[in-house]
Structures are given as structure tokens and as C-alpha cells.
Design a protein around this motif. Sequence first.
Motif, PDB file in Angstrom:
ATOM      1  N   THR A 227      -2.612  12.233  -6.113  1.00 12.71           N
ATOM      2  CA  THR A 227      -2.969  10.818  -6.173  1.00 12.71           C
ATOM      3  C   THR A 227      -1.750   9.976  -5.832  1.00 12.71           C
ATOM      4  N   CYS A 228      -1.889   9.129  -4.839  1.00 15.70           N
ATOM      5  CA  CYS A 228      -0.802   8.223  -4.465  1.00 15.70           C
ATOM      6  C   CYS A 228      -1.353   6.811  -4.497  1.00 15.70           C
ATOM      7  N   GLU A 229      -0.932   6.026  -5.470  1.00 16.22           N
ATOM      8  CA  GLU A 229      -1.366   4.637  -5.598  1.00 16.22           C
ATOM      9  C   GLU A 229      -0.266   3.720  -5.077  1.00 16.22           C
ATOM     10  N   ILE A 230      -0.634   2.870  -4.145  1.00 10.39           N
ATOM     11  CA  ILE A 230       0.328   1.937  -3.576  1.00 10.39           C
ATOM     12  C   ILE A 230      -0.081   0.529  -3.993  1.00 10.39           C
ATOM     13  N   ALA A 231       0.784  -0.138  -4.697  1.00 13.02           N
ATOM     14  CA  ALA A 231       0.473  -1.488  -5.175  1.00 13.02           C
ATOM     15  C   ALA A 231       1.719  -2.355  -5.064  1.00 13.02           C
TER      16      ALA A 231
END
Length: 251
Positions: A227-231
Motif C-alpha cells: 500500500t502506497c498512499e500519497i497525500a
Amino acid sequence: MTNEPDLPLRGVTNVVQGDMSGVQAGTIHGDVHYHPPERPTDDAPEIFGHVPETNEEINYVIGHRPWSWEYLLYAGSLQVGLHHIKQKSTNRSNSPLTITSKDAAIKHVSTLLAELQAAVEDVMNCFDPELMSKALGEPGRPGEWRLTCAIARRLIAVYEKLQNWSISVREAEVPRQTRRLFNILSHIADRPMLEIDEFVQHFVTQLNDMIGKASQGMTDAQVLTLTCEIAVDEKLMAELIKEAERANRRW
């Protein structure tokens, strides 16, 4: 016996979560059903003890194809690549951005945010499900090591782009009225970079844990979750907007 995962990167998605003053954020998620090797046989692939930490170990994995080599190669290439980029950083821009007008500097913030948005989109593109499935191997088919190295290099290149963007903004030569504005702007890329870093660290930790269990003879299937969350930091964006308004009123 096979050293291929049962169902690589099932359900990898690329989801845009919203708009934050021109910079969008997204989540990439995928589950990999990861099977430990069966009990050792004479023709069983070796178990490499950890995710590669050097280029020499990466080359060993490519040449010897140990158990689940595709994942070792991908995680190792990311780990080594990130370390190299961090070591290479000089924290200085070779050709600093120079803007002499206050109004031009404020206006240029939109251009810089558009560049950051493009980099975030590049992160999303690094997790194309079809490409990753082909690189890491589908059921009954081995992966492609050149493609695996290529998709890892793509993510490292985006990380370097974010790093260089941040340095360029921080070192920009701008009017004094906009100096604080650019200082705030330079930190907008911090969170995306941190999240890429955490993605790689979590990936490596999970894989090393699975390798350890496999080395002890555990044969139950396991699930490797990527999981890679970019925010973007919303508070920082709000501070940026307020500072742009203040800078516009300064003489």
C-alpha cells in the motif's frame, strides 16, 4: 514445486482521493498471495536470507534466481535505489530559480504546484497493475527481471524528482516579500517523499519477515500487502495559501 506467487498483485488500484489546491493525492493498494517454498528438495531454489541491500546482492539475485526472486529484486532495487538517492543529495540547486518581481514570484507558485502535481501522478503511474503483474510474474509464469528493475527505477526517479523540486524551491532567489512563501512551499513535497520511503521500508520489512518464516520451514501461504498512499499535508497547504495572501499585500 514452484517459487512463483499464486496470484501476484491482485486488485492493485490507483485511486485519486481529492484535490488540495491543485495537488491531488492517491492510494495504490495491492495484495500478493505469497507462498513459502515447499520443504527442501534437491532441485528447490535456495532461500536468499534477506532483501538485497547492495548492488552486488541484487546482481546475485538476478544471476541465481533464489526463491521468490522477483519480489527480492523489486524490494531490493527500491531499497538500494532510495539509499543511493539520499546519499547523492547535496541539498543545493545547481542552477537556482531566480525571480526578481514579487508578483511574478507569487504567480510562479501555481506553476511549481503544477510540477508537483505531475510528480504525484508519476507515482501513480509507477504502480500500473498490468505492468507490475508482468514484471513480477503471473501464475505459472516467471517474472521479467529487466522489467522489474525498470519499474523500481521509475519510482526512485520520481522520488529524486520530488527531492530536486524541494531543493529548487528552497534555494530559489526571490524577493524578500515572498521568501517565507517559498520556504513553506519547499516543504509541500516532504510528505509524498516520506510516504514513498515508508512504502519501501514496510515492503522490505514484510518480505524479510516472510523470508525468515520460510527459512524456518513454514509452508503456509502468506499475503504480502503493498500500500502506497500519497497525500499532501492539508495544514501546510492552508498555511501556504494564507502566506500567499500576506505576501501579496507586502511592499
